[in-house]
Design a protein around this motif. Structure first.
Motif, short mmCIF file in Angstrom:
data_model
loop_
_atom_site.label_atom_id
_atom_site.label_comp_id
_atom_site.label_asym_id
_atom_site.label_seq_id
_atom_site.Cartn_x
_atom_site.Cartn_y
_atom_site.Cartn_z
N ASN A 52 -14.22 -15.33 -5.89
CA ASN A 52 -15.48 -15.99 -6.23
C ASN A 52 -15.82 -17.16 -5.30
O ASN A 52 -16.99 -17.53 -5.19
N ALA A 77 -14.45 -15.80 -16.99
CA ALA A 77 -14.51 -15.26 -18.35
C ALA A 77 -13.50 -14.12 -18.46
O ALA A 77 -13.35 -13.33 -17.54
N TRP A 133 -8.52 -2.15 -5.33
CA TRP A 133 -9.52 -2.85 -4.51
C TRP A 133 -8.95 -4.13 -3.92
O TRP A 133 -9.34 -4.55 -2.83
N ARG A 181 -9.28 -13.58 -8.75
CA ARG A 181 -10.70 -13.62 -9.04
C ARG A 181 -11.30 -14.97 -8.61
O ARG A 181 -12.41 -15.03 -8.07
N PHE A 205 -15.54 -5.84 -2.52
CA PHE A 205 -16.11 -7.01 -3.19
C PHE A 205 -17.00 -6.60 -4.35
O PHE A 205 -16.94 -7.16 -5.44
N GLU A 206 -17.87 -5.62 -4.08
CA GLU A 206 -18.89 -5.28 -5.07
C GLU A 206 -18.33 -4.44 -6.21
O GLU A 206 -18.82 -4.52 -7.33
N TYR A 207 -17.33 -3.63 -5.92
CA TYR A 207 -16.90 -2.66 -6.93
C TYR A 207 -15.69 -3.11 -7.74
O TYR A 207 -15.42 -2.57 -8.79
N ALA A 243 -14.85 -5.54 -9.70
CA ALA A 243 -14.98 -5.94 -11.10
C ALA A 243 -15.86 -4.99 -11.90
O ALA A 243 -16.19 -5.26 -13.04
N LYS A 244 -16.23 -3.87 -11.29
CA LYS A 244 -17.15 -2.98 -11.99
C LYS A 244 -16.44 -2.10 -13.01
O LYS A 244 -17.08 -1.37 -13.75
N ARG A 245 -15.12 -2.11 -12.99
CA ARG A 245 -14.37 -1.39 -14.04
C ARG A 245 -13.26 -2.32 -14.53
O ARG A 245 -12.71 -3.10 -13.76
N PRO A 246 -12.92 -2.24 -15.81
CA PRO A 246 -11.93 -3.18 -16.35
C PRO A 246 -10.48 -2.79 -16.07
O PRO A 246 -9.59 -3.63 -16.17
N VAL A 292 -17.49 -2.81 0.08
CA VAL A 292 -17.49 -2.10 -1.18
C VAL A 292 -16.48 -2.72 -2.15
O VAL A 292 -16.74 -2.84 -3.35
N GLY A 347 -17.60 -15.16 -2.81
CA GLY A 347 -18.52 -14.14 -3.34
C GLY A 347 -19.97 -14.32 -2.92
O GLY A 347 -20.58 -13.38 -2.40
N TRP A 399 -7.53 0.02 -11.13
CA TRP A 399 -8.74 0.04 -10.32
C TRP A 399 -8.86 -1.27 -9.55
O TRP A 399 -9.06 -1.28 -8.34
#
Lengths: 334, 500
Positions: free
Chosen positions: A47, A330, A115, A43, A100-102, A104-107, A98, A50, A111
């Motif tokens: 970032n 975080a 990615w 992560r 990059f954007e997706y 962190a969209k699910r915990p 996709v 990012g 998943w």
């Protein structure tokens, strides 16, 4: 200097900008597997690029659009001739954007891991294929009298171009490692630096071979000068990395890319895509270019827009100049 | 070679699939950028938390969309060279320029400021951060403008001459390409349709939450914002559709005759409500029509002459040589109807919704609701809808969320299919535009991979959207409300406020 020569230079500049910028974000993408030890470190690496990767990628879109407008014949031959490699690159860029954007969209760990795999491969494959593509452009390909590419996919996989691919792959990964060392704090920064050394040495071997091969077959005095700059800058980047001057190391790895790509364009000029079948069928800055009127309008546009782009993109890098580390991630927001 | 698998047919399918797919994301991106920017402006001006929560909620949905819009856009740009290299050679001098302008002026702008917006919540002062999302919004609109200028040139080529020696078309007047009436009308129509799309999207999602009495304050605001957007954009879409239609009647009579299945020219031509015809014989077997309306739509006069498909085909044969100059009539006819039907249904539902949720002073005091109550839906001043009807309204709003998206897709199918057999109307036929060097196998490969990948991504995207829609606006932390804005520096090890 005529306008089509100006546009040859501008397109070279756009590709140089693209490889300089997306070069390190491809590299960081590849390093998520080689450097990061856990999810948090992945992560951190993601970032670091990012806020900027999207803007970096636009350099490619602009290079494509500008080639279309300034050298339609070149654009047509290149993009239809390199159909399958470009298809692979496009698929990678789609999945990568996709990812990059997706991610962190699910915990769920699964998943995110999927990615991350995607990010690794979709950074690695284009980093390699761009070198193959440019190797072929410089070497020349089978172009007939109608400027149509008449070779096939396998013709593109010749040793020279494959070595070119290896060079871009290693060089971008090195550039990415140097960038990661510059942008992070803590343990990952130290490891980035020591990995950069190994990558730098591999890059140096591959690049030296490719550049000398290029110079022997296609070079002149100018390209020799560019080659020497590239080699010296690469060694300087490795050295600066060793003594912990990360800013300098990144600047030098950047100069390596600038000089190496400039060298390729210098060996190309005044051709833009030589034909191996008959030199008379080569695409050149004159027979591939747009009308003077179109070039004039485009020159105005580029003259006004480019400084602005450089200005606000630099501002982005300034805003996000802070180093980041694992402590900035975080826990729930992986 | 079998026509169904000819490289031209395959390349057209691939272009159609990628375009329609790309255009599912573009209108939402354009409108949600502006609507999110509007909500964030409200937050900065009023400091009301509901605006910040709404900004973060719609901003997230916007980001999920723009990711797909961006990556599918790259394919669009490269496809011209990959699949349509003879097109690129012939018109690159003209067509390439607006594309390059788009990249240099709009796309750099949009993509740079979006990075600043996503990661800049705790790095930039509030007002500068707000300016970033407005920049993104301006970027999306400028981007649409340049692309539509390029497309309009294919519909109605202007400002060029043919250079016989180089065998290509060359630009003579770029300003004309950017400002011809086809371009301006198409931009107006497409942008208003984009806002209709975003408005309906907002209304549907807000209705979903309000029906469940959740996130009431934010969703009430969003519902009204969405409804107002739908109604204004719907009116503008209809208005611009009408003027665009009139322009097309003059510039592309065949497309509009096909849209109406008007086979033979008529004075006082009727508007077709339903038609079923025989393409081979060149006539309709069943037709339900409104007399004179087509003439009025074409020319503002109920008795004007409108040429028919057969007349125009003859005229074009005389002008361009032997051949069939008719587009696929059933596709053109029905796509035109689905476009208008879905778009206008959404507008009418928006109008009803706006009336049902109208503001306080229009309602009897007993029906007025506070900030945290679901609004009463009232048909009359002092009578609320009964709960069953109210439920129907919320459901209807949710179900019609995608109507404008469907209308957009049919709109593009209409405008591009109606132009056939021309790639550039009157100048270059589509069959002369394909890449001669790209094999059937290559196009089949790329088309199947793109289609499969798009299908997978569509599933992922919809699932993500549903997840974030259901989750609703996020809870705010102290950092969200008062972000300690510092540019750079490494004074704190606090986690970043907002990132991927």
């Amino acid at each position: 200097m005529e306008l089509h020569d100006v546009w040859f230079v501008l397109i070279a500049v756009l590709w140089i900008g693209y490889f300089f910028l997306e070069g390190f974000d491809f590299g960081v993408g590849i390093l998520t597997k080689l450097l990061a030890r856990d999810r948090t470190e992945k992560r951190v690496l993601i970032n670091t690029i990012g806020p900027v990767w999207d803007g970096n990628e636009v350099w490619l879109l602009t290079a494509g659009g500008a080639t279309f407008a300034a050298f339609p014949e070149w654009y047509a031959t290149l993009f239809s001739g390199f159909y399958l490699p470009l298809l692979i690159i496009l698929l990678c860029l789609i999945v990568r954007g996709v990812a990059f954007e997706y991610r962190a969209k699910r915990p769920e760990e699964n998943w995110q891991r999927n990615w991350e795999h995607a990010l690794f491969w979709t950074s690695l494959i284009p980093a390699f294929l761009w070198g193959v593509a440019f190797g072929n452009i410089v070497r020349g390909v089978k172009i007939d009298k109608n400027f149509e590419y008449v070779g096939n996919f396998w013709d593109l996989l010749n040793p020279y171009a494959l070595l070119g691919g290896l060079v871009t792959l290693t060089l971008f990964t090195f550039h990415g490692a140097v960038f990661a060392a510059l942008k992070t704090v803590g343990d990952i920064r130290t490891r980035a630096r020591s990995l950069a050394l190994k990558l730098g040495l591999v890059t140096a071997v591959a690049a030296l071979g490719f550049l000398i091969w290029t110079q022997t077959n296609h070079g002149d005095g100018w390209s020799l000068a560019a080659m020497l700059v590239a080699v010296v800058a690469l060694l300087a980047a490795i050295g600066a990395n060793q003594i912990g001057r990360e800013g300098w190391a990144f600047a030098f790895s950047g100069v390596t890319i600038v000089a190496a790509v400039a060298m390729l364009f210098l060996t190309l000029f005044p051709n833009v895509m030589p034909s191996t079948l008959n030199p008379a069928w080569s695409l050149t800055v004159t027979n591939a270019s747009s009308s003077p009127y179109t070039l004039k309008i485009m020159t105005w546009c580029a003259g006004i827009a480019t400084p602005l782009v450089l200005l606000y993109q630099s501002w982005t890098y300034w805003v996000f100049r802070k180093r980041i580390g694992t402590q900035h991630i975080a826990e729930p927001a992986h | 070679m079998d026509l169904a698998l000819a490289p031209e047919t395959l390349a057209r399918w691939q272009f159609g699939i990628t375009t329609v797919y790309h255009f599912l994301f573009v209108p939402l991106t354009i409108s949600l950028a502006a609507l999110t920017a509007g909500l964030q402006t409200a937050w900065v001006r009023t400091n009301k938390e509901k605006y910040l929560r709404a900004t973060k909620f719609w901003g997230k949905l916007f980001l999920i969309n723009i990711a797909m819009g961006v990556v599918t856009g790259i394919v669009q740009e490269f496809q011209f060279g990959m699949n349509w290299s003879d097109y690129s050679r012939f018109v690159g001098d003209i067509f390439g320029a607006p594309l390059a302008f788009e990249a240099l002026i709009a796309f750099f702008f949009e993509s740079t400021f979006i990075g600043l917006w996503i990661f800049g919540w705790d790095k930039l002062p509030k007002k500068i951060h707000l300016a970033c999302i407005w920049m993104v919004s301006i970027g999306t609109i400028a981007s649409a403008y340049f692309i539509l200028a390029a497309n309009s040139w294919m519909q109605h080529p202007v400002g060029y001459k043919i250079n016989a020696q180089r065998g290509r078309a060359e630009l003579t007047d770029f300003w004309l390409v950017l400002t011809q009436n086809t371009t301006l009308n198409q931009v107006f129509h497409t942008l208003s349709a984009a806002f209709l799309t975003g408005g309906a999207f907002m209304v549907g999602i807000a209705a979903y939450h309000l029906a469940r009495k959740r996130h009431i304050a934010e969703m009430k605001t969003s519902l009204r914002l969405g409804l107002i957007t739908v109604v204004i954009a719907g009116m503008l879409t209809a208005l611009s559709g009408d003027t665009l239609g009139k322009v097309m009647f003059k510039q592309q009579p065949m497309k509009m005759a096909a849209a109406e299945a008007l086979w033979d020219g008529e004075d006082s031509a009727p508007f077709s409500v339903f038609a079923y015809g025989d393409v081979e014989k060149g006539r309709n077997t069943v037709a339900i029509e409104i007399p004179g309306l087509l003439s009025f739509l074409a020319d503002n006069d109920f008795s004007s002459h409108v040429p028919g498909i057969n007349d125009i085909n003859k005229a074009e044969q005389a002008r361009f040589g032997p051949g069939d100059y008719r587009p696929m009539i059933p596709t053109t006819y029905w796509s035109f109807r689905w476009m208008i039907g879905f778009g206008m249904s959404s507008f009418l539902l928006g109008l009803v919704g706006l009336w049902l949720t109208r503001k306080k002073f229009w309602l009897a005091p007993a029906l007025r609701t506070g900030e945290d109550e679901v609004p009463h839906l009232a048909l009359f001043k002092n009578k609320a809808l009964n709960p069953k009807l109210a439920r129907v309204y919320w459901l209807l709003a949710l179900w019609t969320l995608a109507f404008p998206l469907i209308a957009n897709s049919w709109g593009w199918i209409f405008t591009e299919m109606g132009r056939q057999p021309w790639a550039v109307y009157g100048v270059l036929q589509t069959r002369h535009a394909v890449s001669p060097g790209v094999s059937q196998g290559e196009v089949i490969t790329s088309m199947s991979i793109f289609t499969a990948l798009y299908a997978i991504l569509a599933v992922i995207e919809v699932k993500l959207l549903v997840k974030y829609i259901k989750a609703g606006p996020p809870e705010l932390t102290e950092d969200d409300l008062n972000p300690p804005t510092r540019i750079g520096g490494d004074d704190a090890d606090r986690p970043m406020a907002f990132s991927y």
